[in-house]
Design a protein around this motif. Structure first.
Motif, PDB file in Angstrom:
ATOM      1  N   ASN A   1      42.928  44.164  41.701  1.00 38.84           N
ATOM      2  CA  ASN A   1      44.565  44.285  41.162  1.00 38.84           C
ATOM      3  C   ASN A   1      44.505  45.580  40.140  1.00 38.84           C
ATOM      4  O   ASN A   1      45.411  45.425  39.242  1.00 38.84           O
ATOM      5  CB  ASN A   1      44.831  43.148  40.735  1.00 38.84           C
ATOM      6  N   ASP A   2      43.649  46.477  40.231  1.00 38.97           N
ATOM      7  CA  ASP A   2      43.734  47.492  39.119  1.00 38.97           C
ATOM      8  C   ASP A   2      43.821  47.099  37.656  1.00 38.97           C
ATOM      9  O   ASP A   2      44.919  47.657  37.063  1.00 38.97           O
ATOM     10  CB  ASP A   2      44.812  48.446  39.483  1.00 38.97           C
ATOM     11  N   GLY A   3      43.197  46.127  37.300  1.00 41.97           N
ATOM     12  CA  GLY A   3      43.353  45.705  35.979  1.00 41.97           C
ATOM     13  C   GLY A   3      42.503  46.080  34.893  1.00 41.97           C
ATOM     14  O   GLY A   3      43.122  46.833  34.171  1.00 41.97           O
TER      15      GLY A   3
ATOM     16  N   ARG B   1      41.410  35.449  44.876  1.00 42.76           N
ATOM     17  CA  ARG B   1      41.862  36.420  44.380  1.00 42.76           C
ATOM     18  C   ARG B   1      43.195  36.425  43.807  1.00 42.76           C
ATOM     19  O   ARG B   1      44.206  35.513  43.976  1.00 42.76           O
ATOM     20  CB  ARG B   1      42.235  37.342  45.635  1.00 42.76           C
ATOM     21  N   SER B   2      43.481  37.160  42.979  1.00 38.01           N
ATOM     22  CA  SER B   2      44.890  37.504  42.326  1.00 38.01           C
ATOM     23  C   SER B   2      45.873  38.134  43.333  1.00 38.01           C
ATOM     24  O   SER B   2      45.316  38.985  43.972  1.00 38.01           O
ATOM     25  CB  SER B   2      45.025  38.322  41.040  1.00 38.01           C
TER      26      SER B   2
ATOM     27  N   PRO C   1      52.053  41.194  51.827  1.00 37.56           N
ATOM     28  CA  PRO C   1      52.746  41.834  50.619  1.00 37.56           C
ATOM     29  C   PRO C   1      51.963  41.244  49.422  1.00 37.56           C
ATOM     30  O   PRO C   1      52.344  42.018  48.658  1.00 37.56           O
ATOM     31  CB  PRO C   1      53.984  41.121  50.897  1.00 37.56           C
ATOM     32  N   TRP C   2      51.175  40.118  49.586  1.00 40.57           N
ATOM     33  CA  TRP C   2      50.690  39.515  48.631  1.00 40.57           C
ATOM     34  C   TRP C   2      49.331  40.230  48.192  1.00 40.57           C
ATOM     35  O   TRP C   2      48.640  39.609  47.214  1.00 40.57           O
ATOM     36  CB  TRP C   2      50.260  38.189  48.812  1.00 40.57           C
ATOM     37  N   TRP C   3      48.690  41.134  49.123  1.00 37.62           N
ATOM     38  CA  TRP C   3      47.434  41.376  48.917  1.00 37.62           C
ATOM     39  C   TRP C   3      47.475  42.364  47.602  1.00 37.62           C
ATOM     40  O   TRP C   3      48.190  42.771  46.976  1.00 37.62           O
ATOM     41  CB  TRP C   3      47.237  42.607  49.942  1.00 37.62           C
ATOM     42  N   MET C   4      46.257  42.279  47.269  1.00 42.74           N
ATOM     43  CA  MET C   4      45.742  42.816  45.619  1.00 42.74           C
ATOM     44  C   MET C   4      46.276  44.319  45.686  1.00 42.74           C
ATOM     45  O   MET C   4      46.198  45.165  46.592  1.00 42.74           O
ATOM     46  CB  MET C   4      44.556  42.635  45.109  1.00 42.74           C
ATOM     47  N   ARG C   5      46.519  44.662  44.544  1.00 40.81           N
ATOM     48  CA  ARG C   5      46.718  45.704  44.461  1.00 40.81           C
ATOM     49  C   ARG C   5      45.790  46.805  44.413  1.00 40.81           C
ATOM     50  O   ARG C   5      44.788  46.566  43.662  1.00 40.81           O
ATOM     51  CB  ARG C   5      47.652  46.271  42.961  1.00 40.81           C
ATOM     52  N   GLN C   6      45.674  48.062  45.174  1.00 41.70           N
ATOM     53  CA  GLN C   6      44.600  48.959  45.111  1.00 41.70           C
ATOM     54  C   GLN C   6      45.334  50.526  45.129  1.00 41.70           C
ATOM     55  O   GLN C   6      45.049  50.934  46.129  1.00 41.70           O
ATOM     56  CB  GLN C   6      43.776  48.697  46.268  1.00 41.70           C
TER      57      GLN C   6
END
Ligand SMILES: [Mg+2]
Length: 420
Positions: A36-38, A249-250, A396-401
Motif C-alpha cells: 500500500n505504498d506506506g 492485507r490492507s 478495486p480494493w486491491w492494495m495501492r502499488q
C-alpha cells in the motif's frame, strides 16, 4: 573438526532487485515501500546517506525525496521472490549443505573446502553478481552467530570488498560490537544485559555461564558459546511445513461493501490454499479477521470469526465458501474497513486427513487434479492466470502499488523489451 560457516547476505536486497533490470538506478538514491505504498522498507546506500530512515512513512520524506531526486518503488514481491530463488540456486552449487534463512540470506557450510575460505567467498560474490546481478556480502566464522557478525563487517567496511573472515580477529570485532547487534539477542534482552553491565558482544562472550543460564536460559548460553567459536546452532536444512498459513492485507481504499470484502477474502483464501497445497497439507481450521478504520486515534476495532473444518481440506472453492460464511458472521453495515485477513491452521499432511462419518468429503481425486492443474498453470504462466471468479476481476480494493516496476521474470506480459 573445527566448523566453518558463511553467511551470504544480499545487499539492500529489494533495491538491488530493482537495479537488475533498471541499470539507470545504479549510484542513485532508491527506496522500496511496504504494501500500500506506506513506509520505507529498503534503501540504497545513497538513500541512507540522504537521511531517509528505515520504516519511515513515505509522506514524511517528501522533501528529502524531491531534494535528492530519490527514486521510489512499490514492493514487487514477485520479482524479489524470483531473484531470491535464483541467488539461492547458485549458492546451492557451492555447497550441498545450506540453510535459506530469509529471502535474502543463507548460511553455507564451509567445512572441508580447500584453500582460503575468503577466496571461496569472493568467488561466490563474483558469480552471484555476474549471473544474477545482485551484490552480496559474505561473513565467515566458526559458528553461525560469528558468521552473522562477520557479515556486518563485510557489508560496512568497504576495504574488505564484501568478504570478511572473523576467525582470527573475533576479539577485536566483538569488543566494538553492541550487544543488541548480536544475532539472537533481541532489544529486550540487550536492555536487560546493559543493566547488568554487559554492553558489547565481548562482554557477553566473557560472561559467567551460570549467570547466563539462569537469566537467558539455554538459548542465551548457546549464543554465548557461539560467540566463543563453539558451534551450537546447526544448519536447518529441511524446511518444516508451516503450522499456520496467513494471508492478510490492507486495502488500497476504504471498503464498506460486503461483496467487495467477500472478493478480497476469496482472493486471500486462494493464496493461502495455494501455499497449503505447495507443502502438501490440508487445513482443519479457518479464521477470518476484519479490521475497521481507527476512530479518533483509538485502536482499530478488529472482528474475528473462526470455525473447525469438518474434514481437513486444501480445496480452494470449499475454503472460500467457509470464508464467506464467516465474513457474513462478522460483517456489519456501517463501519469502514481497512484490512482483512485469513488464517488457515490445524494443518495436517494431505495423505493423513481424518475422514468423517457425518460430513461428506468435498475434496476427491477430481478436485485434487483440478487444483494441481490450476497451480501448475499459475506457476508456468504467472500468478493469477487462473483464479476463482469469487475473488473478483476488477479488484478495486486491491492494495495501492502506484510505483511498482514490471514483474520482469514472472509475467510474460511484463518481460523486458530489448530494442536493437
Ligand atoms: Mg540483506
Amino acid at each position: 573438526m573445527q566448523k566453518l560457516f558463511a553467511l551470504v547476505d544480499c545487499n539492500n536486497f529489494y533495491v538491488s532487485c530493482e537495479r537488475v533490470f533498471n541499470p539507470s538506478l545504479a549510484g542513485k538514491p532508491v527506496v522500496v515501500l511496504s504494501n500500500n505504498d506506506g513506509c520505507v522498507i529498503a534503501r540504497s546506500n545513497e538513500a541512507k546517506d540522504a537521511g531517509i530512515q528505515m520504516g519511515q512513512p513515505i509522506f514524511q520524506c517528501r522533501d528529502l525525496v524531491s531534494k535528492h531526486n530519490v527514486r521510489v518503488f512499490s514492493s514487487n514481491y514477485c520479482l524479489y521472490g524470483d531473484i531470491s530463488g535464483r541467488v539461492m540456486d547458485i549458492l546451492s552449487h557451492f555447497t550441498p549443505e545450506m540453510e535459506i534463512y530469509s529471502i535474502d540470506e543463507a548460511f553455507l557450510c564451509m567445512d572441508g573446502i580447500s584453500g582460503d575460505p575468503a577466496d571461496y567467498a569472493h568467488d561466490i560474490r563474483h558469480i552471484v553478481k555476474k549471473w544474477v546481478g545482485v551484490p552480496v556480502s559474505v561473513g565467515i566464522g566458526p559458528s553461525k552467530t560469528l558468521a552473522k557478525a562477520a557479515a556486518v563487517v563485510a557489508k560496512k567496511v568497504s576495504r574488505h570488498e564484501g568478504v570478511f573472515d572473523i576467525t582470527a580477529c573475533a576479539q577485536d570485532i566483538l569488543s566494538v560490537m553492541d550487544v543488541a547487534d548480536i544475532w539472537g539477542i533481541g532489544r529486550q534482552y540487550s536492555r536487560f544485559l546493559r543493566q547488568h553491565g554487559i554492553e558489547t558482544a565481548l562482554d557477553l562472550r566473557d560472561a559467567d555461564d551460570t549467570w547466563i543460564r539462569k537469566n537467558l536460559k539455554t538459548p542465551g548460553l548457546r549464543t554465548v558459546m557461539e560467540l566463543r567459536g563453539i558451534s551450537c546452532i546447526p544448519l536447518e536444512q529441511s524446511q518444516a511445513p508451516k503450522k499456520t498459513i496467513v494471508c492478510s492485507r490492507s486495502f488500497g481504499r476504504k471498503v464498506t461493501d460486503l461483496d467487495e470484502l467477500k472478493e478480497a477474502a476469496s482472493a486471500y483464501v486462494s493464496r493461502a490454499a495455494e501455499k497449503l497445497r505447495a507443502q502438501k497439507s490440508a487445513a482443519s481450521f479457518i479464521e477470518v479477521t476484519l479490521t475497521e478504520f481507527p476512530f479518533n486515534q483509538g485502536a482499530p476495532a478488529t472482528h474475528i470469526a473462526s470455525m473447525d473444518i469438518p474434514v481437513a481440506t486444501s480445496y480452494t472453492p470449499e475454503l472460500i465458501s467457509y470464508a464467506k460464511a464467516l465474513l457474513e458472521r462478522v460483517y456489519k453495515k456501517g463501519p469502514v474497513y481497512r484490512k482483512a485477513g485469513i488464517m488457515l491452521s490445524g494443518i495436517v499432511p494431505r495423505g493423513r486427513v481424518q475422514a468423517s462419518l457425518f460430513h461428506p468429503c468435498h475434496e476427491g481425486p477430481r478436485e485434487h487434479v483440478l487444483m494441481e492443474t490450476v497451480d501448475a498453470i499459475n506457476a508456468r504462466w504467472g500468478t493469477g492466470t487462473i483464479v476463482c471468479a469469487a475473488s473478483g476481476s476488477n479488484r478495486p480494493w486491491w492494495m495501492r502499488q502506484a510505483h511498482r516496476s514490471p514483474r520482469f521474470t514472472t509475467s510474460w506480459k511484463e518481460l523486458p523489451l530489448v530494442k536493437a
